[in-house]
Design an enzyme around this catalytic site. Sequence first.
Site, PDB file in Angstrom:
ATOM      1  N   ASN A  26       5.707  -7.303  -1.804  1.00 12.94           N
ATOM      2  CA  ASN A  26       5.196  -6.079  -2.437  1.00 12.94           C
ATOM      3  C   ASN A  26       6.184  -4.974  -2.083  1.00 12.94           C
ATOM      4  O   ASN A  26       6.185  -4.473  -0.963  1.00 12.94           O
ATOM      5  CB  ASN A  26       3.797  -5.756  -1.888  1.00 12.94           C
ATOM      6  CG  ASN A  26       3.319  -4.385  -2.341  1.00 12.94           C
ATOM      7  OD1 ASN A  26       3.818  -3.833  -3.322  1.00 12.94           O
ATOM      8  ND2 ASN A  26       2.345  -3.825  -1.626  1.00 12.94           N
ATOM      9  N   LYS A  76       6.264  -2.034  -3.002  1.00 15.78           N
ATOM     10  CA  LYS A  76       5.676  -0.687  -3.038  1.00 15.78           C
ATOM     11  C   LYS A  76       6.583   0.222  -3.878  1.00 15.78           C
ATOM     12  O   LYS A  76       7.262  -0.263  -4.781  1.00 15.78           O
ATOM     13  CB  LYS A  76       5.460  -0.141  -1.630  1.00 15.78           C
ATOM     14  CG  LYS A  76       4.757  -1.138  -0.712  1.00 15.78           C
ATOM     15  CD  LYS A  76       4.249  -0.493   0.538  1.00 15.78           C
ATOM     16  CE  LYS A  76       3.854  -1.546   1.554  1.00 15.78           C
ATOM     17  NZ  LYS A  76       2.747  -1.169   2.393  1.00 15.78           N
ATOM     18  N   HIS A 106      -4.957  -3.045  -3.835  1.00 16.75           N
ATOM     19  CA  HIS A 106      -4.223  -2.822  -2.578  1.00 16.75           C
ATOM     20  C   HIS A 106      -4.863  -1.630  -1.861  1.00 16.75           C
ATOM     21  O   HIS A 106      -5.308  -0.676  -2.505  1.00 16.75           O
ATOM     22  CB  HIS A 106      -2.744  -2.552  -2.879  1.00 16.75           C
ATOM     23  CG  HIS A 106      -1.897  -2.556  -1.651  1.00 16.75           C
ATOM     24  ND1 HIS A 106      -1.845  -1.475  -0.795  1.00 16.75           N
ATOM     25  CD2 HIS A 106      -1.086  -3.509  -1.109  1.00 16.75           C
ATOM     26  CE1 HIS A 106      -1.034  -1.773   0.214  1.00 16.75           C
ATOM     27  NE2 HIS A 106      -0.557  -2.995   0.046  1.00 16.75           N
ATOM     28  N   GLU A 142      -3.632   0.824  -0.436  1.00 19.47           N
ATOM     29  CA  GLU A 142      -3.035   2.128  -0.770  1.00 19.47           C
ATOM     30  C   GLU A 142      -3.611   2.654  -2.083  1.00 19.47           C
ATOM     31  O   GLU A 142      -3.747   3.867  -2.274  1.00 19.47           O
ATOM     32  CB  GLU A 142      -1.500   1.992  -0.814  1.00 19.47           C
ATOM     33  CG  GLU A 142      -0.936   1.842   0.603  1.00 19.47           C
ATOM     34  CD  GLU A 142       0.367   1.062   0.694  1.00 19.47           C
ATOM     35  OE1 GLU A 142       1.060   0.888  -0.313  1.00 19.47           O
ATOM     36  OE2 GLU A 142       0.684   0.622   1.821  1.00 19.47           O
ATOM     37  N   GLU A 178      -5.955  -8.154   3.778  1.00 23.42           N
ATOM     38  CA  GLU A 178      -5.010  -7.193   4.364  1.00 23.42           C
ATOM     39  C   GLU A 178      -5.795  -6.159   5.175  1.00 23.42           C
ATOM     40  O   GLU A 178      -6.267  -5.157   4.621  1.00 23.42           O
ATOM     41  CB  GLU A 178      -4.240  -6.478   3.251  1.00 23.42           C
ATOM     42  CG  GLU A 178      -3.396  -7.404   2.405  1.00 23.42           C
ATOM     43  CD  GLU A 178      -2.174  -6.679   1.874  1.00 23.42           C
ATOM     44  OE1 GLU A 178      -1.066  -7.126   2.162  1.00 23.42           O
ATOM     45  OE2 GLU A 178      -2.329  -5.645   1.200  1.00 23.42           O
ATOM     46  N   GLY A 216       1.832  -1.813   7.285  1.00 21.95           N
ATOM     47  CA  GLY A 216       2.899  -0.850   7.527  1.00 21.95           C
ATOM     48  C   GLY A 216       2.858  -0.221   8.910  1.00 21.95           C
ATOM     49  O   GLY A 216       3.518   0.780   9.154  1.00 21.95           O
ATOM     50  N   SER A 267       2.013  -6.248   8.196  1.00 21.11           N
ATOM     51  CA  SER A 267       3.100  -6.323   9.184  1.00 21.11           C
ATOM     52  C   SER A 267       3.541  -7.756   9.482  1.00 21.11           C
ATOM     53  O   SER A 267       3.847  -8.086  10.626  1.00 21.11           O
ATOM     54  CB  SER A 267       2.698  -5.584  10.467  1.00 21.11           C
ATOM     55  OG  SER A 267       2.497  -4.208  10.186  1.00 21.11           O
TER      56      SER A 267
HETATM   57  C1  PEP Z   1       1.501  -4.608   1.906  1.00 14.67           C
HETATM   58  O1  PEP Z   1       2.013  -3.622   1.403  1.00 14.67           O
HETATM   59  O2  PEP Z   1       0.722  -5.312   1.248  1.00 14.67           O
HETATM   60  C2  PEP Z   1       1.814  -4.925   3.301  1.00 14.67           C
HETATM   61  C3  PEP Z   1       1.221  -5.939   3.852  1.00 14.67           C
HETATM   62  O3  PEP Z   1       2.739  -4.119   3.928  1.00 14.67           O
HETATM   63  P1  PEP Z   1       3.500  -4.422   5.317  1.00 14.67           P
HETATM   64  O4  PEP Z   1       3.942  -5.874   5.274  1.00 14.67           O
HETATM   65  O5  PEP Z   1       4.643  -3.486   5.325  1.00 14.67           O
HETATM   66  O6  PEP Z   1       2.515  -4.204   6.401  1.00 14.67           O
END
Ligand code: PEP
Length: 246
Positions: free
Chosen positions: A9, A11, A95, A97, A166, A172, A210
């Site tokens: 992803n 982003k 997601h 976000e 998630e 992040g 992460s």
């Molecule tokens: C994501 O954006 O779905 C995500 C898991 O981000 P990160 O791996 O940076 O934590």
Amino acid sequence: MRDKLVVGNWKMNGGLKQNDALLGTLRAEWNAPAGRRLAVCVPSPYLFQAQAALSGSAIAWGAQNVSDRDAGAFTGEISAAMVAEFGCRYAIVGHSERRTLHGESDATVAAKASAALKAGLTPIVCVGETLEEREAGSTESVVTRQLGAVSAALGSKLAAIVLAYEPVWAIGTGRTATPQQAQDVHRLLRSRLAAADATATDVLVLYGGSVKADNAKALFRCPDIDGGLIGGASLKADEFLAIARA
Ligand code: PEP
């Protein structure tokens, strides 16, 4: 045996030149081991570029969001049918976000999952609790509620989704769920999928938050973790490929 799927992803990151380098390296170096699948979800303006760079390869691509509407006066929105025209296989929906920064409700996420399926895409439906919710002991009820809205909207089509757990506190932040924390939620989600629809037992349930090359193996080894949704680490070809091979 379910396949392992690793999805990047990006982003709101990228640019034509950087994308060319990243997509070119992924294409050149991904040798698609048996039972392993790889995909990237790119910002919508770059779907054409992803299609050109990855067509005919073993790497799929997708969008990071779609509208819940088909067409019409929705300035700035992008429909599932539009992104499907660029050869997408996947669309991320819900997601954290989008839920947090854009106020997407469970009902909106469910409608987006429906719209994606209607356009022939596989929705990657994200669920996950905040830190406050985890600390209050609400993880189970939060993810059950989020998945429940999608399952009520999709009915027997639930089997066609990919689910991503998630935890918001892990996205992040560099703070990954331990394999045991993730596995516990994945096992719960798999039982909820099975209870909602008998054909949904083999839905892939990805972990996101992460994930890096050095923690991916321990996570992906868990029986109910079928791969990962990768944010920051998907922007570096070597790291992303190492995760995909973990
Ligand atoms: C994501 O954006 O779905 C995500 C898991 O981000 P990160 O791996 O940076 O934590």
